[in-house]
Design a protein around this motif. Structure first.
Motif, PDB file in Angstrom:
ATOM      1  N   THR A  89      42.402  34.518 106.896  1.00  0.00           N
ATOM      2  CA  THR A  89      42.136  34.863 105.511  1.00  0.00           C
ATOM      3  C   THR A  89      41.075  35.950 105.459  1.00  0.00           C
ATOM      4  O   THR A  89      40.026  35.845 106.096  1.00  0.00           O
ATOM      5  CB  THR A  89      41.661  33.631 104.714  1.00  0.00           C
ATOM      6  OG1 THR A  89      42.669  32.616 104.809  1.00  0.00           O
ATOM      7  CG2 THR A  89      41.425  33.976 103.255  1.00  0.00           C
ATOM      8  N   VAL A  90      41.389  36.989 104.693  1.00  0.00           N
ATOM      9  CA  VAL A  90      40.475  38.110 104.499  1.00  0.00           C
ATOM     10  C   VAL A  90      39.792  37.909 103.151  1.00  0.00           C
ATOM     11  O   VAL A  90      40.466  37.832 102.117  1.00  0.00           O
ATOM     12  CB  VAL A  90      41.234  39.458 104.518  1.00  0.00           C
ATOM     13  CG1 VAL A  90      40.266  40.615 104.322  1.00  0.00           C
ATOM     14  CG2 VAL A  90      42.030  39.608 105.802  1.00  0.00           C
ATOM     15  N   HIS A  91      38.468  37.819 103.162  1.00  0.00           N
ATOM     16  CA  HIS A  91      37.695  37.635 101.941  1.00  0.00           C
ATOM     17  C   HIS A  91      37.063  38.966 101.539  1.00  0.00           C
ATOM     18  O   HIS A  91      36.575  39.704 102.387  1.00  0.00           O
ATOM     19  CB  HIS A  91      36.599  36.591 102.157  1.00  0.00           C
ATOM     20  CG  HIS A  91      37.129  35.262 102.581  1.00  0.00           C
ATOM     21  ND1 HIS A  91      37.475  34.284 101.689  1.00  0.00           N
ATOM     22  CD2 HIS A  91      37.410  34.767 103.816  1.00  0.00           C
ATOM     23  CE1 HIS A  91      37.922  33.226 102.357  1.00  0.00           C
ATOM     24  NE2 HIS A  91      37.893  33.499 103.648  1.00  0.00           N
TER      25      HIS A  91
ATOM     26  N   MET B 253      56.685  39.075 104.036  1.00  0.00           N
ATOM     27  CA  MET B 253      55.757  38.973 102.905  1.00  0.00           C
ATOM     28  C   MET B 253      55.929  37.605 102.251  1.00  0.00           C
ATOM     29  O   MET B 253      57.053  37.174 101.998  1.00  0.00           O
ATOM     30  CB  MET B 253      56.017  40.081 101.879  1.00  0.00           C
ATOM     31  CG  MET B 253      55.822  41.486 102.406  1.00  0.00           C
ATOM     32  SD  MET B 253      54.121  41.917 102.859  1.00  0.00           S
ATOM     33  CE  MET B 253      53.304  41.916 101.263  1.00  0.00           C
ATOM     34  N   TYR B 254      54.800  36.945 101.972  1.00  0.00           N
ATOM     35  CA  TYR B 254      54.818  35.617 101.394  1.00  0.00           C
ATOM     36  C   TYR B 254      54.005  35.590 100.112  1.00  0.00           C
ATOM     37  O   TYR B 254      53.021  36.302  99.972  1.00  0.00           O
ATOM     38  CB  TYR B 254      54.207  34.600 102.368  1.00  0.00           C
ATOM     39  CG  TYR B 254      54.785  34.644 103.759  1.00  0.00           C
ATOM     40  CD1 TYR B 254      56.089  34.234 103.998  1.00  0.00           C
ATOM     41  CD2 TYR B 254      54.027  35.098 104.833  1.00  0.00           C
ATOM     42  CE1 TYR B 254      56.620  34.267 105.276  1.00  0.00           C
ATOM     43  CE2 TYR B 254      54.544  35.124 106.121  1.00  0.00           C
ATOM     44  CZ  TYR B 254      55.845  34.707 106.330  1.00  0.00           C
ATOM     45  OH  TYR B 254      56.354  34.745 107.602  1.00  0.00           O
ATOM     46  N   SER B 255      54.423  34.701  99.208  1.00  0.00           N
ATOM     47  CA  SER B 255      53.688  34.501  97.956  1.00  0.00           C
ATOM     48  C   SER B 255      52.835  33.241  98.000  1.00  0.00           C
ATOM     49  O   SER B 255      51.980  33.044  97.149  1.00  0.00           O
ATOM     50  CB  SER B 255      54.668  34.395  96.782  1.00  0.00           C
ATOM     51  OG  SER B 255      55.379  35.605  96.655  1.00  0.00           O
ATOM     52  N   SER B 256      53.099  32.367  98.992  1.00  0.00           N
ATOM     53  CA  SER B 256      52.349  31.115  99.099  1.00  0.00           C
ATOM     54  C   SER B 256      52.230  30.702 100.558  1.00  0.00           C
ATOM     55  O   SER B 256      53.036  31.127 101.407  1.00  0.00           O
ATOM     56  CB  SER B 256      53.039  30.009  98.313  1.00  0.00           C
ATOM     57  OG  SER B 256      54.269  29.662  98.953  1.00  0.00           O
TER      58      SER B 256
ATOM     59  N   VAL C  19      49.720  35.062 110.322  1.00  0.00           N
ATOM     60  CA  VAL C  19      49.803  35.416 108.912  1.00  0.00           C
ATOM     61  C   VAL C  19      48.426  35.881 108.444  1.00  0.00           C
ATOM     62  O   VAL C  19      47.431  35.195 108.657  1.00  0.00           O
ATOM     63  CB  VAL C  19      50.279  34.224 108.051  1.00  0.00           C
ATOM     64  CG1 VAL C  19      50.204  34.547 106.569  1.00  0.00           C
ATOM     65  CG2 VAL C  19      51.692  33.819 108.440  1.00  0.00           C
ATOM     66  N   VAL C  20      48.397  37.039 107.822  1.00  0.00           N
ATOM     67  CA  VAL C  20      47.172  37.555 107.220  1.00  0.00           C
ATOM     68  C   VAL C  20      47.209  37.177 105.748  1.00  0.00           C
ATOM     69  O   VAL C  20      48.104  37.616 105.010  1.00  0.00           O
ATOM     70  CB  VAL C  20      47.055  39.083 107.407  1.00  0.00           C
ATOM     71  CG1 VAL C  20      45.799  39.602 106.723  1.00  0.00           C
ATOM     72  CG2 VAL C  20      47.058  39.441 108.877  1.00  0.00           C
TER      73      VAL C  20
ATOM     74  N   GLY D 183      56.531  37.408 118.918  1.00  0.00           N
ATOM     75  CA  GLY D 183      55.959  36.575 117.866  1.00  0.00           C
ATOM     76  C   GLY D 183      56.380  37.024 116.479  1.00  0.00           C
ATOM     77  O   GLY D 183      57.190  37.939 116.313  1.00  0.00           O
ATOM     78  N   ARG D 184      55.822  36.362 115.494  1.00  0.00           N
ATOM     79  CA  ARG D 184      56.077  36.698 114.095  1.00  0.00           C
ATOM     80  C   ARG D 184      54.767  37.144 113.459  1.00  0.00           C
ATOM     81  O   ARG D 184      53.690  36.686 113.823  1.00  0.00           O
ATOM     82  CB  ARG D 184      56.600  35.475 113.332  1.00  0.00           C
ATOM     83  CG  ARG D 184      57.983  35.065 113.744  1.00  0.00           C
ATOM     84  CD  ARG D 184      58.437  33.799 113.052  1.00  0.00           C
ATOM     85  NE  ARG D 184      58.394  33.902 111.600  1.00  0.00           N
ATOM     86  CZ  ARG D 184      58.435  32.833 110.790  1.00  0.00           C
ATOM     87  NH1 ARG D 184      58.498  31.617 111.302  1.00  0.00           N
ATOM     88  NH2 ARG D 184      58.383  32.993 109.488  1.00  0.00           N
ATOM     89  N   PHE D 185      54.890  38.031 112.475  1.00  0.00           N
ATOM     90  CA  PHE D 185      53.724  38.529 111.754  1.00  0.00           C
ATOM     91  C   PHE D 185      54.084  38.608 110.283  1.00  0.00           C
ATOM     92  O   PHE D 185      55.150  39.116 109.916  1.00  0.00           O
ATOM     93  CB  PHE D 185      53.329  39.917 112.261  1.00  0.00           C
ATOM     94  CG  PHE D 185      52.180  40.514 111.496  1.00  0.00           C
ATOM     95  CD1 PHE D 185      50.874  40.159 111.789  1.00  0.00           C
ATOM     96  CD2 PHE D 185      52.409  41.401 110.461  1.00  0.00           C
ATOM     97  CE1 PHE D 185      49.813  40.692 111.076  1.00  0.00           C
ATOM     98  CE2 PHE D 185      51.358  41.942 109.736  1.00  0.00           C
ATOM     99  CZ  PHE D 185      50.059  41.582 110.050  1.00  0.00           C
ATOM    100  N   GLY D 186      53.194  38.114 109.448  1.00  0.00           N
ATOM    101  CA  GLY D 186      53.442  38.175 108.019  1.00  0.00           C
ATOM    102  C   GLY D 186      52.167  38.356 107.231  1.00  0.00           C
ATOM    103  O   GLY D 186      51.058  38.238 107.763  1.00  0.00           O
TER     104      GLY D 186
END
Length: 111
Positions: free
Chosen positions: A15-17, A99-102, A44-45, A73-76
């Motif tokens: 998580t980027v704050h 791309m994810y919304s949740s 996931v970022v 791997g996977r990256f999202g």
């Protein structure tokens, strides 16, 4: 910029704050590379706590995506805020990254 990491099985969420910009892009890239080197297979970022991203951050994410997918791997990117999602859409990166919304969506099978 502050970064936090959560690991749940094969899923690693960073998580980027606050703002992510030219001044922090290299640190973000290094942090994500370290996560991959540490064994993350689905990285996931999470930008849900981010207030701003610029092109330097997009370039860093492209580099991490290449490294992750080259290694099998996977990256999202988790990005529920339309304002933050817009640079991904304008550049076409929403077609390249998962791309994810949740977080629940990110935890599931590939889109």
């Amino acid at each position: 910029m502050e970064l936090t990491t959560r690991v749940s099985g094969p899923l690693t969420v960073v998580t980027v704050h606050e703002d992510a910009d030219l001044a922090t892009a290299a640190d973000l890239r290094t942090y994500l590379y370290d996560a991959l080197e540490g064994g993350a297979t689905h990285l996931v970022v999470d930008l849900s706590a981010t207030t701003f991203v610029d092109s330097a951050v997009l370039n860093a994410l492209i580099a991490v995506h290449r490294r992750a997918t080259t290694a099998g791997g996977r990256f999202g990117v988790l990005c529920p805020d339309e304002r933050i999602r817009r640079p991904f859409e304008v550049t076409g990166l929403h077609e390249v990254f998962e791309m994810y919304s949740s977080l629940a969506q990110a935890s599931g099978p590939p889109p």
